[in-house]
Design an enzyme around this catalytic site. Structure first.
Site, PDB file in Angstrom:
ATOM      1  N   GLU A 127      51.502  47.254  45.149  1.00 10.42           N
ATOM      2  CA  GLU A 127      51.113  46.600  46.394  1.00 10.42           C
ATOM      3  C   GLU A 127      51.746  45.209  46.445  1.00 10.42           C
ATOM      4  OE1 GLU A 127      46.912  46.119  47.112  1.00 10.42           O
ATOM      5  OE2 GLU A 127      47.272  45.487  49.170  1.00 10.42           O
ATOM      6  N   GLY A 271      44.568  39.137  40.533  1.00 16.65           N
ATOM      7  CA  GLY A 271      43.371  39.361  39.724  1.00 16.65           C
ATOM      8  C   GLY A 271      43.290  40.798  39.236  1.00 16.65           C
ATOM      9  N   MET A 273      44.104  45.278  40.633  1.00 20.16           N
ATOM     10  CA  MET A 273      44.712  46.171  41.624  1.00 20.16           C
ATOM     11  C   MET A 273      44.069  47.553  41.584  1.00 20.16           C
ATOM     12  SD  MET A 273      46.912  46.690  43.983  1.00 20.16           S
ATOM     13  CE  MET A 273      47.036  48.280  44.790  1.00 20.16           C
ATOM     14  N   GLU A 274      43.797  48.083  42.781  1.00 25.70           N
ATOM     15  CA  GLU A 274      42.969  49.284  42.923  1.00 25.70           C
ATOM     16  C   GLU A 274      43.722  50.615  42.895  1.00 25.70           C
ATOM     17  OE1 GLU A 274      43.714  47.069  45.406  1.00 25.70           O
ATOM     18  OE2 GLU A 274      43.859  48.050  47.349  1.00 25.70           O
ATOM     19  N   ASN A 275      44.861  50.716  42.212  1.00 26.52           N
ATOM     20  CA  ASN A 275      45.598  51.988  42.140  1.00 26.52           C
ATOM     21  C   ASN A 275      44.644  53.166  41.952  1.00 26.52           C
ATOM     22  OD1 ASN A 275      48.001  50.264  41.773  1.00 26.52           O
ATOM     23  ND2 ASN A 275      47.068  49.920  39.778  1.00 26.52           N
ATOM     24  N   HIS A 307      34.835  45.231  43.180  1.00 28.05           N
ATOM     25  CA  HIS A 307      35.789  45.170  44.289  1.00 28.05           C
ATOM     26  C   HIS A 307      36.838  46.275  44.186  1.00 28.05           C
ATOM     27  CE1 HIS A 307      38.311  42.991  47.305  1.00 28.05           C
ATOM     28  NE2 HIS A 307      39.299  43.567  46.623  1.00 28.05           N
ATOM     29  N   GLU A 308      37.491  46.370  43.049  1.00 24.63           N
ATOM     30  CA  GLU A 308      38.565  47.370  42.928  1.00 24.63           C
ATOM     31  C   GLU A 308      37.987  48.787  42.989  1.00 24.63           C
ATOM     32  OE1 GLU A 308      41.231  45.992  43.450  1.00 24.63           O
ATOM     33  OE2 GLU A 308      40.782  43.959  42.777  1.00 24.63           O
ATOM     34  N   GLU A 330      40.768  44.745  52.731  1.00 24.37           N
ATOM     35  CA  GLU A 330      40.400  43.603  51.891  1.00 24.37           C
ATOM     36  C   GLU A 330      39.140  42.885  52.387  1.00 24.37           C
ATOM     37  OE1 GLU A 330      41.328  43.385  49.057  1.00 24.37           O
ATOM     38  OE2 GLU A 330      43.281  44.386  48.952  1.00 24.37           O
TER      39      GLU A 330
END
Ligand code: BES
Ligand code: ZN
Length: 900
Positions: A127, A271, A273-275, A307-308, A330
């Site tokens: 991203e 911080g 990443m939500e892969n 969050h992720e 987001e």
């Protein structure tokens, strides 16, 4: 990121066009080698029947192209810059296979975008537009494909091979050239945009736990780290378990994967990443132990893990149509992680503390952004570099926009809206409009549905609205009339603004501080019992049955991201500080009182007062500190003065030195005037031994730390050795990092001679703990300036053997702590701070434009500065802008800063 070749390209939201091709499946085979990784990419594509036939243009960046085959045969292609153009693809709507073979050099990837190596382990970050650095692709979020990924690598160096989804096959490779090599094949059961692709390969270990979801499905949760870090993963894993449970309970959203992995790396631009199924995290948001992490670190880990994880639905299952819609995922996911953290609180007061902290971020970082050269709507209209738009506006203000929707439709109504959103759009790439429409449609009788087009101006108009409130008591009529008037200052490209829809939660306090029952003349104008909805430039609300002049408590809980102006007297504010049933506004009253005093001292003629505080204010603060029932975390927030950057935002012309001097004088005065109270606070709240868990004991530690800082500050004035000595002792004996670091920080920030010794000792204790060393660097670069001593210290820190400019955490620990978080030290009359800034922006830009562009924003607000700062800052920015080979990232930031 791309380095500019010729003029910059502006991407505009209105130019969105659907892709001319769909990519249905992607089969990737990686031969991992740090120097030269080979990537075989076989895709099934078909023409998008809704778009006129045209060439296929595939994004690529820093790739070496070796081969292109269509349905197994050679084909003609050409390059347009870095774009691979295929003009002679099969006609008609039948699918065809496209095979592309490329190589890249992960060990040379210093940008940390695409495929890179960190401490001998391969990681990816895709991203927003990093996938094009791995293979040629339609690198845009509305192209969703099914992925199969095979990783091949040396087994000894890279025993763990991870990608998205399920592991379907693994084993040793055979044949010549494959000695000592192995492979793993992963299949992701869910379609996804390429920005959610990830792979990790290295020597890692995992802490894991199996959980069973409501539906009875079993899932494996894993946290992967380097060998020595396993002992620091318990909190991250338990945060993940809590996240899974919370999303099911609050939103009915279950984990849709058999396996969910988090992997930590110490080289990461952001911080986390939500892969899909394979989140990659900065170690800062994974690793924690009592010895090395503070209470704040623990809280941050919980919220970032949440969050992720929450992105798995809000972002991954439903993704963004284009990057202008970034806040769709987001803003919504920040809202969700904020709610998660609040729901985990066990007391209303802890919830309020979390809310105050979130609002503080919004006001100290987003309000300035909204008033500066980078101001943009929550849904921007154009960008040069998308990485520059991962901003506090898209995130934090975006979350406030979602929160306002919840306020307008109620918590249950919001849940209905989310349900409808998933019913309509699961598996799709959609827009912010789609989201707002779903929430409104699920609540047809709400003010949100009735005025949706007005509400949606929060997405399209930049700038922070200002609400002016005026109250008028009519004794004869027993009414209290509240007049609310709104306006919004111009922002770049938006001179005039339409009125916003602003939910204003209100209370009216009687002379005893109790809430009066709220009754409006027009009863329908009160939403959920306490919320006024302002949607015109000016509106009046008449409260009836009021027998004596009340004290208004407006914008309770910070119900909208606006600046509220109201001429309340000191007595009224002190009344709110003492009694408001809304803890947010209770805190806010104290902040207003402090701000008023700071501004008076700053704006007065002549040298700034050495004692800007009056007895009334000091007594109000003493009452809060000594209050029998308020809890410690709240007291700590209430006694913290508004930040220098927040004070600066209230001024038209800012002399940062004067702001610093005045705030320091206020701190000193609070330290001396409340000396006995700080002693009491310390004695009352300091626990010995290990840190108990939970917000309550964390609050006690926070207040204890503040007391020590105040006592050390006072000691500096009085030359008293006892408290610095005790602080040093506490620093040495501390049973946890919060207490140890607070004690260290008290010594450093009060300029105690013992600070040097403590710093040296701290470094020796933690020389092998990278995240603790980051704190050590940050503390020194962020310390209050005394006669210009910080910049030389910063320059010296850069030559320290433990300083590594290429590691983003370490770079931030010194440079951001100094340039962005220490205005009193950065803004020097001799301009040396700005010169330093420009050197570092240019130096970092050469290898990591994303980090450089964030640093570049430290001078965003230069136009507000008084002379000589203003001219010096402009010169420094112009010097950066004049460099010929700037990245797009930095170029966009500095040219916007210089624009009129
Ligand atoms: N999707 C982002 C990560 C990201 C940010 C990727 C910018 C590419 C560019 C992730 O979900 C995120 O928002 N991370 C935040 C932390 C979060 C708790 C707000 C971050 O990395 O700062
Ligand atoms: Zn996010």
């Amino acid at each position: 990121m791309t380095f500019r070749e010729g003029p910059v390209t502006i991407v505009r939201r209105e130019d969105y066009a659907p892709p001319p091709f769909w990519i249905d499946t992607v089969d990737l085979v990686f031969d991992l080698d740090p120097a030269k990784t080979r990537v075989l990419n076989r895709m099934r594509l078909r023409r998008n029947p809704d778009v006129a036939p045209q060439a296929l243009r595939l994004d690529g960046e820093d790739l070496n192209l070796a081969r292109v085959l269509v349905n197994g045969a050679g084909t003609s292609f050409r390059m347009d810059g870095q774009t691979l153009v295929l003009e002679n693809l099969p006609e008609g709507n039948d699918p065809f296979e496209l095979e592309i073979f490329t190589t890249c050099a992960p060990e040379k990837n210093t940008q940390l975008m695409g495929l890179y190596v960190s401490q001998g382990t391969f990681f990816t970050q895709c991203e927003a537009e990093g996938f094009r650095r791995i293979t040629y692709f339609l690198d845009r979020p509305d192209v969703m494909a099914s992925y199969t990924v095979t990783l091949r690598a040396d087994k000894r160096q890279y025993p763990v091979l991870l990608s998205n989804g399920n592991l379907v096959e693994s084993g040793d490779l055979e044949g010549p050239g494959n000695e000592g090599r192995h492979y793993a094949k992963w299949v992701d059961p869910h379609r996804k945009p390429c920005y959610l692709f990830a792979l990790v390969a290295g020597n890692l270990v995992a802490r894991e736990q199996r959980v069973v979801s409501r539906s009875g499905r079993e899932h494996l949760l894993q946290v992967y780290v380097r060998q020595g870090d396993l002992g620091k993963t318990e909190h991250a894993l338990s945060s993940l378990v809590k996240s899974v449970i919370w999303d099911e309970a609050r939103f009915g959203l279950s984990l849709d994967l058999d396996r969910f992995m988090i992997v930590a790396t110490s080289d990461f631009n952001m911080g986390a990443m939500e892969n899909k199924g394979l989140n990659i995290f900065n170690t800062k948001y994974v690793l924690a132990s009592q010895a090395t992490a503070t209470d704040t670190d623990y809280a941050n880990i919980e919220s970032v893990v949440g969050h992720e994880y929450f992105h798995n639905w809000t972002g991954n299952r439903i993704t963004c149509r284009d990057w202008f819609q970034l806040s769709l995922k987001e803003g919504l996911t920040v809202f969700r992680d904020q709610e998660f953290s609040m729901d985990l609180c066990t007391t209303p007061s802890a919830r309020a503390v979390k809310r105050i902290e979130d609002v503080r971020v919004l006001r100290t970082a987003q309000f300035p952004e909204d008033a500066g050269p980078m101001a943009h709507p929550v849904r921007p209209d154009s960008y040069v570099e998308i990485n520059n738009f991962y901003t506090v506006t898209v995130y934090e203000k975006g979350a406030e926009v979602v929160r306002m929707m919840q306020t307008l439709v109620g918590r249950e109504g919001f849940r209905r809206g989310m349900d409808l959103y998933f019913q309509r759009h699961d598996g799709q790439a959609v827009t912010c409009d789609d989201f707002a429409q779903a929430i409104a449609d699920a609540n047809p009788d709400s003010e949100l549905a009735r005025q949706l087009p007005v509400f949606k101006r929060w997405y399209s108009q930049a700038g922070t609205p200002r609400v002016q409130a005026r109250g008028e008591f009519d004794a004869a009529a027993h009414t209290y009339t509240l007049t609310l008037t709104q306006s919004c200052p111009p922002t770049p490209g938006q001179a005039d603004k339409q009125p916003f829809l602003i939910p204003v939660a209100v209370g009216l306090l009687d002379a005893h501080g109790r809430d009066l029952p709220l009754q409006l003349q027009d009863a329908a104008a009160l939403t959920h019992g306490n919320t006024l909805v302002l949607s015109q430039a000016s509106q009046q609300f008449v409260f009836t049955g009021i027998d004596a002049e009340p004290v208004p408590s407006l914008l309770r809980g910070f119900s909208a991201p606006v600046v509220l102006a109201m001429d309340l007297s000191d007595a009224q504010l002190l009344h709110l500080l003492a009694h408001d049933s809304d803890p947010f506004n209770r805190w806010e009253a104290g902040q207003r009182l402090a701000l008023r005093r700071a501004l008076a001292a700053i704006q007065a003629d002549g040298a700034p007062a050495t004692e800007p505080l009056d007895a009334g204010f000091i007594e109000g603060m003493r009452a809060v500190l000594r209050h029998p029932t308020l809890d410690a975390a709240f007291k700590e927030l209430a006694l913290t003065l508004p930040a220098e950057s927040y004070i600066a935002e209230q001024l038209d012309v800012v002399d940062p030195q004067r702001v610093h001097t005045v705030r320091e004088a206020m701190r000193r005065q609070l330290a001396l005037a409340l000396h006995a109270d700080w002693v009491w606070a310390y004695e009352e709240h300091h626990d010995n031994g290990a840190a108990g868990p939970g917000a309550l004991s964390a609050g006690r530690r926070a207040l204890t730390g503040m007391a020590l800082t105040m006592l050390c500050l006072a000691a500096r004035e009085t030359n008293e050795p006892i408290w610095p000595g005790r602080t040093y002792q506490r620093f040495k004996d501390a049973g946890n990092m919060t207490d140890r670091f607070n004690a260290l920080s008290a010594l450093v920030s009060s300029g105690q001679p013992l600070a040097a010794q403590a710093l040296e000792r701290f470094h020796a204790m933690f020389k092998d703990e990278a995240l603790v060393l980051d704190k050590w660097f940050a503390l020194q670069a962020g310390a209050p300036d005394r006669g210009g001593d910080i910049l030389p210290r910063v320059r010296q820190l850069l030559t320290h053997p433990d300083f590594h400019l290429r590691n983003p955490n370490r770079a931030r620990s010194v440079l951001f702590s100094y340039c962005s978080a220490n205005p009193g030290a950065f803004h020097r009359p001799d301009a040396a701070g700005y010169v330093f800034w420009s050197e570092k922006v240019v130096e970092i830009d050469a290898f990591n434009p994303q980090v450089a562009a964030r640093l570049a924003r430290a001078l965003d607000r230069w136009k507000k500065l008084a002379e000589p700062y203003r001219s010096a800052a402009r010169e420094a920015i112009a010097r950066v802008a004049a460099k010929s080979d700037l990245s797009n990232d930095v170029h966009e930031v500095v040219t916007r800063a210089l624009a009129d």
